[in-house]
Motif scaffolding. Sequence first.
Motif, mmCIF file in Angstrom:
data_model
loop_
_atom_site.group_PDB
_atom_site.id
_atom_site.type_symbol
_atom_site.label_atom_id
_atom_site.label_comp_id
_atom_site.label_asym_id
_atom_site.label_seq_id
_atom_site.Cartn_x
_atom_site.Cartn_y
_atom_site.Cartn_z
ATOM 1 N N ILE A 84 0.838 -1.208 0.000
ATOM 2 C CA ILE A 84 0.000 0.000 0.000
ATOM 3 C C ILE A 84 0.872 1.256 0.000
ATOM 4 C CG2 ILE A 84 -1.630 1.355 1.369
ATOM 5 C CD1 ILE A 84 -2.907 -1.289 2.241
ATOM 6 N N LEU A 85 1.930 1.237 0.805
ATOM 7 C CA LEU A 85 2.833 2.385 0.849
ATOM 8 C C LEU A 85 3.518 2.610 -0.496
ATOM 9 C CD1 LEU A 85 4.501 1.940 4.367
ATOM 10 C CD2 LEU A 85 2.805 3.654 3.685
ATOM 11 N N VAL A 86 3.926 1.505 -1.133
ATOM 12 C CA VAL A 86 4.552 1.628 -2.455
ATOM 13 C C VAL A 86 3.563 2.181 -3.464
ATOM 14 C CG1 VAL A 86 5.538 0.314 -4.377
ATOM 15 C CG2 VAL A 86 6.229 -0.203 -2.036
ATOM 16 N N VAL A 146 0.268 -8.940 -9.023
ATOM 17 C CA VAL A 146 1.046 -10.078 -9.525
ATOM 18 C C VAL A 146 2.170 -10.408 -8.551
ATOM 19 C CG1 VAL A 146 2.535 -10.891 -11.387
ATOM 20 C CG2 VAL A 146 0.485 -9.568 -11.922
ATOM 21 N N LEU A 147 2.839 -9.371 -8.040
ATOM 22 C CA LEU A 147 3.925 -9.580 -7.085
ATOM 23 C C LEU A 147 3.411 -10.238 -5.804
ATOM 24 C CD1 LEU A 147 6.896 -9.162 -6.382
ATOM 25 C CD2 LEU A 147 6.309 -6.890 -5.524
ATOM 26 N N ALA A 148 2.222 -9.817 -5.355
ATOM 27 C CA ALA A 148 1.626 -10.417 -4.158
ATOM 28 C C ALA A 148 1.368 -11.900 -4.371
ATOM 29 C CB ALA A 148 0.330 -9.692 -3.799
ATOM 30 N N GLY A 167 2.969 5.868 -2.856
ATOM 31 C CA GLY A 167 4.110 6.659 -3.298
ATOM 32 C C GLY A 167 4.146 6.832 -4.805
ATOM 33 N N ILE A 168 3.873 5.753 -5.547
ATOM 34 C CA ILE A 168 3.877 5.832 -7.009
ATOM 35 C C ILE A 168 2.700 6.655 -7.505
ATOM 36 C CG2 ILE A 168 3.686 4.479 -9.139
ATOM 37 C CD1 ILE A 168 5.109 2.204 -7.707
ATOM 38 N N ALA A 169 1.512 6.455 -6.899
ATOM 39 C CA ALA A 169 0.314 7.187 -7.324
ATOM 40 C C ALA A 169 0.460 8.680 -7.087
ATOM 41 C CB ALA A 169 -0.907 6.656 -6.585
ATOM 42 N N LEU A 176 -2.000 3.264 -11.419
ATOM 43 C CA LEU A 176 -2.886 2.203 -11.885
ATOM 44 C C LEU A 176 -2.092 0.992 -12.360
ATOM 45 C CD1 LEU A 176 -5.533 4.312 -13.858
ATOM 46 C CD2 LEU A 176 -5.807 3.232 -11.626
ATOM 47 N N VAL A 177 -0.990 1.264 -13.069
ATOM 48 C CA VAL A 177 -0.139 0.160 -13.524
ATOM 49 C C VAL A 177 0.473 -0.572 -12.326
ATOM 50 C CG1 VAL A 177 1.957 -0.428 -14.804
ATOM 51 C CG2 VAL A 177 0.377 1.280 -15.718
ATOM 52 N N SER A 178 0.850 0.205 -11.302
ATOM 53 C CA SER A 178 1.466 -0.403 -10.120
ATOM 54 C C SER A 178 0.504 -1.327 -9.385
ATOM 55 C CB SER A 178 1.979 0.689 -9.175
ATOM 56 O OG SER A 178 0.900 1.399 -8.595
ATOM 57 N N VAL A 179 -0.822 -1.029 -9.460
ATOM 58 C CA VAL A 179 -1.802 -1.903 -8.820
ATOM 59 C C VAL A 179 -1.738 -3.302 -9.418
ATOM 60 C CG1 VAL A 179 -4.262 -2.335 -8.463
ATOM 61 C CG2 VAL A 179 -3.362 -0.036 -8.169
#
Length: 323
Positions: free
Chosen positions: A155-157, A178-180, A160-162, A170-173
Amino acid sequence: MQQNQPKIEFYRTRTFTEKLTDTFGFLRENWKPMMKYFIYIMLPISIVTAFFANHFFNGYLSIIGMFESSSGLDNDRLIKFGLSTLGAIIVSVMAYLVLVGLVYAMIRLYHLREERLKNLSWGELKPHLWHCMKRSLWLMLAGLLLLVVIGGIFILVFMGIASINRILGLVSVILLYVLALVVILPMSLAAPAYMLEDDLGVFGAYLKGMRLGFATWGGVFALTFVVGIITGVVQSFTMLPWYGLSMVKMVVTVANKQDGGFFNSSLFDFIQYLTCILSCLGYFVSAVITMIGLTVQYGHACDKIDGVGVARNIEKFDEFDNL
Protein backbone atom coordinates in the motif's frame (compact mmCIF):
# COMPACT_ATOMS: atom_id res chain seq x y z
CA MET A 1 -4.72 -54.33 1.77
CA GLN A 2 -2.96 -51.31 3.21
CA GLN A 3 0.18 -53.27 4.13
CA ASN A 4 0.46 -54.72 0.61
CA GLN A 5 1.06 -51.25 -0.77
CA PRO A 6 4.43 -49.52 -0.39
CA LYS A 7 4.34 -46.60 2.01
CA ILE A 8 4.17 -43.21 0.34
CA GLU A 9 7.42 -41.38 1.09
CA PHE A 10 6.74 -37.67 1.14
CA TYR A 11 10.42 -36.66 1.03
CA ARG A 12 11.33 -37.58 -2.52
CA THR A 13 11.62 -35.80 -5.86
CA ARG A 14 8.59 -36.28 -8.09
CA THR A 15 7.29 -35.41 -11.50
CA PHE A 16 4.05 -33.44 -11.65
CA THR A 17 2.10 -36.60 -12.47
CA GLU A 18 3.66 -38.40 -9.50
CA LYS A 19 2.63 -35.54 -7.20
CA LEU A 20 -1.01 -35.96 -8.21
CA THR A 21 -0.73 -39.75 -8.05
CA ASP A 22 0.68 -39.69 -4.52
CA THR A 23 -1.84 -37.07 -3.37
CA PHE A 24 -4.81 -39.17 -4.37
CA GLY A 25 -2.95 -42.40 -3.57
CA PHE A 26 -2.68 -41.26 0.06
CA LEU A 27 -6.42 -40.53 0.11
CA ARG A 28 -7.25 -43.84 -1.57
CA GLU A 29 -5.08 -45.83 0.85
CA ASN A 30 -6.34 -44.12 4.00
CA TRP A 31 -9.88 -43.09 3.15
CA LYS A 32 -11.50 -45.34 5.76
CA PRO A 33 -9.71 -44.04 8.89
CA MET A 34 -9.73 -40.50 7.51
CA MET A 35 -13.44 -40.66 6.77
CA LYS A 36 -14.13 -42.14 10.20
CA TYR A 37 -12.50 -39.32 12.14
CA PHE A 38 -13.57 -36.69 9.63
CA ILE A 39 -17.22 -37.60 10.28
CA TYR A 40 -16.74 -37.87 14.04
CA ILE A 41 -15.01 -34.51 14.33
CA MET A 42 -15.95 -32.37 11.33
CA LEU A 43 -19.63 -33.28 11.03
CA PRO A 44 -20.56 -31.71 14.41
CA ILE A 45 -18.36 -28.72 13.53
CA SER A 46 -20.12 -28.45 10.16
CA ILE A 47 -23.49 -28.44 11.91
CA VAL A 48 -22.40 -25.51 14.09
CA THR A 49 -20.62 -23.71 11.23
CA ALA A 50 -23.65 -24.05 8.96
CA PHE A 51 -25.89 -22.58 11.66
CA PHE A 52 -23.82 -19.40 11.85
CA ALA A 53 -23.19 -19.23 8.09
CA ASN A 54 -26.88 -19.65 7.30
CA HIS A 55 -27.81 -17.15 9.99
CA PHE A 56 -25.28 -14.69 8.57
CA PHE A 57 -26.67 -15.03 5.04
CA ASN A 58 -30.27 -14.63 6.17
CA GLY A 59 -29.23 -11.61 8.24
CA TYR A 60 -27.55 -10.17 5.18
CA LEU A 61 -30.77 -10.62 3.21
CA SER A 62 -32.67 -8.98 6.05
CA ILE A 63 -30.36 -5.95 5.82
CA ILE A 64 -30.97 -5.78 2.07
CA GLY A 65 -34.70 -5.91 2.72
CA MET A 66 -34.43 -2.97 5.11
CA PHE A 67 -32.66 -0.84 2.53
CA GLU A 68 -35.20 -1.81 -0.13
CA SER A 69 -38.15 -0.94 2.10
CA SER A 70 -39.14 2.52 3.29
CA SER A 71 -39.35 1.51 6.94
CA GLY A 72 -35.76 2.54 7.61
CA LEU A 73 -33.05 0.76 9.59
CA ASP A 74 -33.90 -1.60 12.41
CA ASN A 75 -31.27 -1.47 15.17
CA ASP A 76 -32.22 -4.90 16.51
CA ARG A 77 -31.66 -6.47 13.10
CA LEU A 78 -28.33 -4.71 12.74
CA ILE A 79 -27.19 -5.95 16.15
CA LYS A 80 -28.28 -9.52 15.33
CA PHE A 81 -26.48 -9.32 11.98
CA GLY A 82 -23.31 -8.09 13.68
CA LEU A 83 -23.45 -10.89 16.25
CA SER A 84 -24.08 -13.54 13.57
CA THR A 85 -21.14 -12.16 11.55
CA LEU A 86 -18.84 -12.31 14.58
CA GLY A 87 -20.07 -15.82 15.41
CA ALA A 88 -19.51 -16.99 11.83
CA ILE A 89 -15.93 -15.67 11.87
CA ILE A 90 -15.08 -17.26 15.23
CA VAL A 91 -16.59 -20.64 14.33
CA SER A 92 -14.90 -20.63 10.91
CA VAL A 93 -11.51 -19.99 12.50
CA MET A 94 -12.05 -22.79 15.01
CA ALA A 95 -13.15 -25.15 12.25
CA TYR A 96 -9.99 -24.29 10.28
CA LEU A 97 -7.75 -24.99 13.28
CA VAL A 98 -9.40 -28.36 13.96
CA LEU A 99 -9.31 -29.42 10.31
CA VAL A 100 -5.63 -28.53 9.89
CA GLY A 101 -4.84 -30.32 13.14
CA LEU A 102 -6.75 -33.44 12.06
CA VAL A 103 -5.16 -33.70 8.61
CA TYR A 104 -1.58 -33.18 9.75
CA ALA A 105 -2.02 -35.41 12.81
CA MET A 106 -2.95 -38.24 10.44
CA ILE A 107 -0.04 -37.47 8.11
CA ARG A 108 2.35 -37.58 11.08
CA LEU A 109 0.90 -40.86 12.33
CA TYR A 110 1.06 -42.34 8.83
CA HIS A 111 4.85 -42.03 9.01
CA LEU A 112 5.29 -42.88 12.70
CA ARG A 113 3.12 -46.01 12.92
CA GLU A 114 4.24 -49.30 11.45
CA GLU A 115 0.60 -49.99 10.55
CA ARG A 116 0.28 -46.47 9.10
CA LEU A 117 -3.34 -45.43 9.76
CA LYS A 118 -4.76 -48.92 9.99
CA ASN A 119 -6.59 -49.59 13.30
CA LEU A 120 -5.86 -46.05 14.44
CA SER A 121 -7.44 -45.41 17.85
CA TRP A 122 -8.65 -42.12 19.30
CA GLY A 123 -6.08 -42.44 22.10
CA GLU A 124 -3.27 -42.43 19.53
CA LEU A 125 -4.76 -39.63 17.46
CA LYS A 126 -5.68 -37.24 20.29
CA PRO A 127 -2.19 -36.04 21.38
CA HIS A 128 -1.12 -35.44 17.78
CA LEU A 129 -4.40 -33.66 17.07
CA TRP A 130 -3.90 -31.25 19.98
CA HIS A 131 -0.26 -30.74 19.04
CA CYS A 132 -1.12 -29.85 15.45
CA MET A 133 -4.07 -27.66 16.47
CA LYS A 134 -1.84 -25.56 18.72
CA ARG A 135 0.76 -25.20 15.99
CA SER A 136 -1.92 -24.31 13.44
CA LEU A 137 -3.06 -21.48 15.73
CA TRP A 138 0.45 -20.02 15.92
CA LEU A 139 0.85 -20.52 12.18
CA MET A 140 -2.37 -18.65 11.48
CA LEU A 141 -1.49 -15.73 13.78
CA ALA A 142 2.00 -15.42 12.30
CA GLY A 143 0.55 -15.64 8.78
CA LEU A 144 -1.90 -12.83 9.50
CA LEU A 145 0.95 -10.70 10.85
CA LEU A 146 3.04 -11.34 7.75
CA LEU A 147 0.10 -10.56 5.46
CA VAL A 148 -0.50 -7.27 7.28
CA VAL A 149 3.18 -6.34 6.92
CA ILE A 150 3.33 -7.32 3.26
CA GLY A 151 0.01 -5.60 2.54
CA GLY A 152 1.20 -2.45 4.34
CA ILE A 153 4.39 -2.35 2.28
CA PHE A 154 2.44 -2.77 -0.96
CA ILE A 155 0.00 0.00 0.00
CA LEU A 156 2.83 2.38 0.85
CA VAL A 157 4.55 1.63 -2.46
CA PHE A 158 1.30 2.17 -4.36
CA MET A 159 0.59 5.46 -2.59
CA GLY A 160 4.11 6.66 -3.30
CA ILE A 161 3.88 5.83 -7.01
CA ALA A 162 0.31 7.19 -7.32
CA SER A 163 1.40 10.49 -5.79
CA ILE A 164 3.91 10.87 -8.61
CA ASN A 165 1.71 9.83 -11.51
CA ARG A 166 -1.86 8.45 -11.61
CA ILE A 167 -1.27 6.27 -14.65
CA LEU A 168 1.81 4.76 -13.04
CA GLY A 169 -0.32 4.24 -9.95
CA LEU A 170 -2.89 2.20 -11.88
CA VAL A 171 -0.14 0.16 -13.52
CA SER A 172 1.47 -0.40 -10.12
CA VAL A 173 -1.80 -1.90 -8.82
CA ILE A 174 -1.61 -4.66 -11.43
CA LEU A 175 2.10 -5.20 -10.87
CA LEU A 176 1.69 -5.28 -7.10
CA TYR A 177 -1.17 -7.79 -7.42
CA VAL A 178 1.05 -10.08 -9.53
CA LEU A 179 3.93 -9.58 -7.09
CA ALA A 180 1.63 -10.42 -4.16
CA LEU A 181 0.63 -13.66 -5.89
CA VAL A 182 4.28 -14.51 -6.48
CA VAL A 183 5.16 -13.83 -2.84
CA ILE A 184 2.11 -15.32 -1.10
CA LEU A 185 1.90 -18.58 -3.05
CA PRO A 186 5.18 -20.01 -1.65
CA MET A 187 3.93 -19.22 1.86
CA SER A 188 1.50 -22.14 1.50
CA LEU A 189 4.44 -24.53 2.07
CA ALA A 190 4.90 -23.12 5.57
CA ALA A 191 2.00 -25.24 6.85
CA PRO A 192 3.52 -28.68 6.12
CA ALA A 193 6.94 -27.40 7.25
CA TYR A 194 5.65 -26.27 10.65
CA MET A 195 3.32 -29.23 11.18
CA LEU A 196 5.79 -31.97 10.29
CA GLU A 197 9.05 -30.56 11.65
CA ASP A 198 8.87 -29.88 15.39
CA ASP A 199 12.31 -28.28 15.53
CA LEU A 200 11.15 -25.36 13.37
CA GLY A 201 9.78 -22.16 14.88
CA VAL A 202 6.76 -20.56 13.28
CA PHE A 203 8.69 -17.81 11.47
CA GLY A 204 11.39 -20.31 10.59
CA ALA A 205 8.69 -22.43 8.95
CA TYR A 206 7.54 -19.44 6.89
CA LEU A 207 11.12 -18.69 5.85
CA LYS A 208 11.73 -22.30 4.87
CA GLY A 209 8.38 -22.57 3.11
CA MET A 210 9.04 -19.39 1.12
CA ARG A 211 12.59 -20.47 0.27
CA LEU A 212 11.46 -23.85 -1.02
CA GLY A 213 8.34 -22.33 -2.55
CA PHE A 214 10.30 -19.78 -4.58
CA ALA A 215 12.72 -22.49 -5.72
CA THR A 216 9.82 -24.67 -6.94
CA TRP A 217 7.32 -21.89 -7.67
CA GLY A 218 6.14 -23.41 -10.96
CA GLY A 219 5.39 -26.73 -9.29
CA VAL A 220 3.50 -25.06 -6.43
CA PHE A 221 1.43 -23.04 -8.89
CA ALA A 222 0.69 -25.99 -11.17
CA LEU A 223 -0.30 -28.29 -8.32
CA THR A 224 -2.43 -25.62 -6.65
CA PHE A 225 -4.12 -24.82 -9.96
CA VAL A 226 -4.98 -28.43 -10.86
CA VAL A 227 -6.03 -29.41 -7.35
CA GLY A 228 -8.05 -26.18 -7.22
CA ILE A 229 -9.99 -27.25 -10.32
CA ILE A 230 -10.70 -30.68 -8.84
CA THR A 231 -11.76 -29.33 -5.46
CA GLY A 232 -13.79 -26.63 -7.21
CA VAL A 233 -15.85 -29.36 -8.86
CA VAL A 234 -16.40 -31.03 -5.46
CA GLN A 235 -17.47 -27.74 -3.90
CA SER A 236 -19.77 -26.97 -6.82
CA PHE A 237 -21.75 -30.17 -6.30
CA THR A 238 -22.00 -29.77 -2.55
CA MET A 239 -22.67 -26.03 -2.59
CA LEU A 240 -25.16 -25.96 -5.47
CA PRO A 241 -28.27 -26.96 -3.42
CA TRP A 242 -27.60 -24.33 -0.74
CA TYR A 243 -26.67 -21.70 -3.31
CA GLY A 244 -29.85 -22.36 -5.30
CA LEU A 245 -32.10 -22.11 -2.24
CA SER A 246 -30.26 -18.98 -1.07
CA MET A 247 -30.77 -17.30 -4.45
CA VAL A 248 -34.49 -18.07 -4.27
CA LYS A 249 -34.55 -16.60 -0.77
CA MET A 250 -32.73 -13.51 -2.02
CA VAL A 251 -35.21 -12.96 -4.85
CA VAL A 252 -38.14 -13.23 -2.44
CA THR A 253 -36.48 -10.86 0.03
CA VAL A 254 -35.43 -8.25 -2.55
CA ALA A 255 -38.93 -8.35 -4.04
CA ASN A 256 -40.10 -7.47 -0.51
CA LYS A 257 -42.61 -10.28 -0.45
CA GLN A 258 -43.33 -10.70 3.23
CA ASP A 259 -45.95 -13.31 2.44
CA GLY A 260 -43.67 -15.58 0.42
CA GLY A 261 -45.52 -18.74 1.36
CA PHE A 262 -43.24 -21.75 1.46
CA PHE A 263 -40.10 -19.67 0.80
CA ASN A 264 -40.58 -17.76 4.06
CA SER A 265 -41.57 -20.80 6.08
CA SER A 266 -39.63 -22.56 8.83
CA LEU A 267 -39.52 -25.72 6.70
CA PHE A 268 -37.73 -23.87 3.89
CA ASP A 269 -35.26 -22.40 6.39
CA PHE A 270 -34.59 -25.88 7.79
CA ILE A 271 -34.00 -27.35 4.33
CA GLN A 272 -31.69 -24.44 3.53
CA TYR A 273 -29.80 -25.13 6.75
CA LEU A 274 -29.36 -28.82 5.89
CA THR A 275 -27.96 -27.93 2.47
CA CYS A 276 -25.58 -25.48 4.18
CA ILE A 277 -24.22 -28.36 6.28
CA LEU A 278 -23.56 -30.28 3.06
CA SER A 279 -21.83 -27.21 1.63
CA CYS A 280 -19.57 -26.92 4.68
CA LEU A 281 -18.64 -30.60 4.48
CA GLY A 282 -17.78 -30.19 0.80
CA TYR A 283 -15.55 -27.24 1.58
CA PHE A 284 -13.75 -29.18 4.32
CA VAL A 285 -13.21 -32.19 2.03
CA SER A 286 -11.74 -29.85 -0.59
CA ALA A 287 -9.41 -28.37 2.03
CA VAL A 288 -8.22 -31.87 2.99
CA ILE A 289 -7.25 -32.63 -0.61
CA THR A 290 -5.45 -29.29 -0.92
CA MET A 291 -3.46 -29.80 2.30
CA ILE A 292 -2.32 -33.28 1.28
CA GLY A 293 -1.32 -31.99 -2.15
CA LEU A 294 0.74 -29.17 -0.63
CA THR A 295 2.40 -31.66 1.75
CA VAL A 296 3.43 -33.82 -1.21
CA GLN A 297 4.76 -30.69 -2.95
CA TYR A 298 6.68 -29.74 0.19
CA GLY A 299 8.27 -33.20 0.40
CA HIS A 300 9.26 -32.90 -3.25
CA ALA A 301 10.83 -29.47 -2.66
CA CYS A 302 12.70 -30.68 0.45
CA ASP A 303 14.31 -33.52 -1.48
CA LYS A 304 14.95 -31.59 -4.68
CA ILE A 305 16.44 -28.48 -3.04
CA ASP A 306 17.82 -29.74 0.29
CA GLY A 307 18.33 -33.44 -0.45
CA VAL A 308 16.30 -34.43 2.61
CA GLY A 309 15.17 -37.74 1.14
CA VAL A 310 18.75 -38.76 0.32
CA ALA A 311 19.92 -37.81 3.82
CA ARG A 312 17.16 -39.89 5.42
CA ASN A 313 18.07 -42.91 3.31
CA ILE A 314 21.72 -42.57 4.39
CA GLU A 315 20.65 -42.46 8.06
CA LYS A 316 18.57 -45.62 7.58
CA PHE A 317 21.55 -47.34 5.92
CA ASP A 318 23.85 -46.36 8.81
CA GLU A 319 21.35 -47.73 11.33
CA PHE A 320 21.23 -51.01 9.42
CA ASP A 321 25.00 -51.14 9.17
CA ASN A 322 25.41 -50.78 12.94
CA LEU A 323 23.16 -53.70 13.79
